[in-house]
Design an enzyme around this catalytic site. Structure first.
Site, PDB file in Angstrom:
ATOM      1  N   HIS A 157       2.191   3.546  -2.823  1.00 19.87           N
ATOM      2  CA  HIS A 157       1.397   4.601  -3.471  1.00 19.87           C
ATOM      3  C   HIS A 157       1.719   5.916  -2.788  1.00 19.87           C
ATOM      4  O   HIS A 157       1.253   6.192  -1.680  1.00 19.87           O
ATOM      5  CB  HIS A 157      -0.098   4.240  -3.411  1.00 19.87           C
ATOM      6  N   ARG A 158       2.561   6.709  -3.444  1.00 24.21           N
ATOM      7  CA  ARG A 158       3.157   7.883  -2.804  1.00 24.21           C
ATOM      8  C   ARG A 158       2.372   9.157  -3.055  1.00 24.21           C
ATOM      9  O   ARG A 158       2.326  10.044  -2.229  1.00 24.21           O
ATOM     10  CB  ARG A 158       4.586   8.082  -3.358  1.00 24.21           C
ATOM     11  N   GLN A 189       1.374   4.630  10.522  1.00 29.46           N
ATOM     12  CA  GLN A 189       1.219   3.188  10.780  1.00 29.46           C
ATOM     13  C   GLN A 189       1.735   2.812  12.167  1.00 29.46           C
ATOM     14  O   GLN A 189       2.733   3.371  12.649  1.00 29.46           O
ATOM     15  CB  GLN A 189       2.000   2.395   9.708  1.00 29.46           C
ATOM     16  N   LEU A 190       1.060   1.841  12.769  1.00 30.79           N
ATOM     17  CA  LEU A 190       1.504   1.277  14.046  1.00 30.79           C
ATOM     18  C   LEU A 190       2.980   0.874  13.950  1.00 30.79           C
ATOM     19  O   LEU A 190       3.369   0.145  13.037  1.00 30.79           O
ATOM     20  CB  LEU A 190       0.661   0.031  14.358  1.00 30.79           C
ATOM     21  N   SER A 191       3.772   1.368  14.918  1.00 28.12           N
ATOM     22  CA  SER A 191       5.217   1.108  14.886  1.00 28.12           C
ATOM     23  C   SER A 191       5.547  -0.179  15.627  1.00 28.12           C
ATOM     24  O   SER A 191       5.073  -0.399  16.752  1.00 28.12           O
ATOM     25  CB  SER A 191       5.941   2.281  15.544  1.00 28.12           C
ATOM     26  N   GLN A 192       6.386  -1.003  15.034  1.00 28.51           N
ATOM     27  CA  GLN A 192       6.864  -2.207  15.734  1.00 28.51           C
ATOM     28  C   GLN A 192       8.097  -1.887  16.571  1.00 28.51           C
ATOM     29  O   GLN A 192       8.611  -2.766  17.259  1.00 28.51           O
ATOM     30  CB  GLN A 192       7.185  -3.310  14.720  1.00 28.51           C
ATOM     31  N   ARG A 218      -4.960  -1.571  -8.439  1.00 23.30           N
ATOM     32  CA  ARG A 218      -4.915  -2.598  -7.397  1.00 23.30           C
ATOM     33  C   ARG A 218      -6.231  -3.334  -7.165  1.00 23.30           C
ATOM     34  O   ARG A 218      -6.253  -4.351  -6.485  1.00 23.30           O
ATOM     35  CB  ARG A 218      -4.507  -1.941  -6.061  1.00 23.30           C
ATOM     36  N   HIS A 261      -6.554   6.144  -9.012  1.00 23.71           N
ATOM     37  CA  HIS A 261      -5.340   5.480  -9.529  1.00 23.71           C
ATOM     38  C   HIS A 261      -5.133   4.146  -8.807  1.00 23.71           C
ATOM     39  O   HIS A 261      -4.828   3.126  -9.436  1.00 23.71           O
ATOM     40  CB  HIS A 261      -4.142   6.405  -9.319  1.00 23.71           C
ATOM     41  N   LEU A 284       0.821  -1.220   0.000  1.00 29.05           N
ATOM     42  CA  LEU A 284       0.000   0.000   0.000  1.00 29.05           C
ATOM     43  C   LEU A 284       0.852   1.265   0.000  1.00 29.05           C
ATOM     44  O   LEU A 284       0.580   2.210  -0.745  1.00 29.05           O
ATOM     45  CB  LEU A 284      -0.923  -0.016   1.238  1.00 29.05           C
TER      46      LEU A 284
END
Ligand SMILES: Cc1cc2nc3c(=O)[nH]c(=O)nc-3n(C[C@H](O)[C@H](O)[C@H](O)COP(=O)(O)OP(=O)(O)OC[C@H]3O[C@@H](n4cnc5c(N)ncnc54)[C@H](O)[C@@H]3O)c2cc1C
Length: 276
Positions: free
Chosen positions: A116-117, A124-127, A223, A218, A113
């Site tokens: 797609h810039r 996003q949730l950080s690990q 996708r 787009h 995902l």
């Protein structure tokens, strides 16, 4: 062949998520302040009664380009936007922006995902900051529906989770810095970075996405209909289904159908075919 007891126990560690979830956080708005602008330019604009705020915003932006509000307009908003799309004047569609949060998606999916810039923003949730000891995992339906494959998958995923937990506690035990210090926080981040290296692509994650209608179009085109990429297809269809009512005209050349495999697939009509 039945699994050994140890493997069965390990498998119970796994919490499986079966599909993507989405909540819309913000939708396009169109305020009444446009009236002040129109009076400054002596323009009168008869809007289509059934148009949505997102559609009105796009039509407004398009009409500013040619200051064409007062011109007799045989087109309603849907037709006006169809014309923009056919003409390739899609930059106007960038004014309609949504934010939504996806969960129950795999890290494998979000890796694709975020490629797609243009016209997309992500959080996003950080690990590294978030402890993944209780990580959940997204099972591909192809595996979910095959008991033998599911047994292998659950065993491997459970082993990875157990390895993550063991590595985390071993590395934490050998940490030198006192709790509460900056050095301790830094080393906690470093140990999570090291421990996460054993987590699989199936690890579930959460991601906030902000995207405009042009970028989404787009994305849907590229996708939404890849038969062999089920998670991507499901998420693309889910995004479309959650946003389309906000701006049917902006996505009028797309729809979601059921593919022969029983899962949703997006369909796009070419621009010359948009009116069908
Ligand atoms: C079927 C499929 C298979 C794929 N396989 C692979 C793979 O094997 N390996 C892999 O790495 N990726 C793969 N990808 C990802 C793909 O290469 C793109 O990175 C991804 O789909 C994002 O598309 P995009 O660059 O068009 O999107 P965006 O980044 O959102 O860009 C949108 C558009 O802006 C323009 N644009 C953006 N950046 C630039 C730039 N730097 N210069 C000029 N124009 C630009 C282009 O017109 C582009 O289409 C695959 C994608 C698909 C759909």
């Amino acid at each position: 062949m039945s699994l050994p007891q140890e493997a069965k126990l390990k498998r119970s560690l796994v919490t499986v998520i079966e599909g993507p979830r989405l909540q819309v956080l913000s939708r396009p708005n169109f305020t009444e302040e446009f009236r002040e602008f129109l009076s400054l330019y002596g323009q009168v604009w008869k809007q289509s009664e059934l148009s949505t705020p997102a559609e009105r915003l796009v039509e407004f932006a398009g009409r500013v380009c040619y200051m064409s509000f007062s011109r007799p307009a045989p087109r309603n908003t849907t037709e006006y936007i169809r014309h923009l799309i056919i003409q390739g004047h899609e930059s106007v569609l960038e004014h309609a922006v949504w934010s939504f949060v996806l969960s129950g998606v795999s890290r494998a999916f979000t890796h694709q995902l975020v490629r797609h810039r243009v016209g997309f923003s992500y959080s996003q949730l950080s690990q590294q900051y978030h402890d993944e000891e209780d990580a959940q995992f997204v099972v591909p339906p192809e595996i979910q529906n095959n008991p033998k494959a599911l047994a292998i998958w659950e065993t491997v995923v459970a082993s990875a989770k157990e390895a993550y937990r063991t590595l985390s506690s071993n590395l934490a035990a050998s940490a030198k810095h006192p709790k509460g210090t900056k050095m301790h926080r830094e080393s906690a981040r470093a140990l999570r970075s090291a421990a996460r290296s054993v987590l699989p692509n199936a690890t579930a994650t959460a991601i906030v996405v902000t995207a405009n209608a042009r970028a989404l179009r787009h994305f849907f085109r590229n996708r939404g209909s890849i038969v062999g990429d089920l998670e991507m297809r499901r998420v693309a269809s889910l995004i479309f289904s959650n946003l389309v009512a906000d701006a049917p005209a902006l996505f009028q050349d797309f729809d979601v159908r059921e593919h022969e495999d029983g899962w949703p697939i997006m369909h796009h009509r070419a621009s010359h075919d948009v009116s069908k």
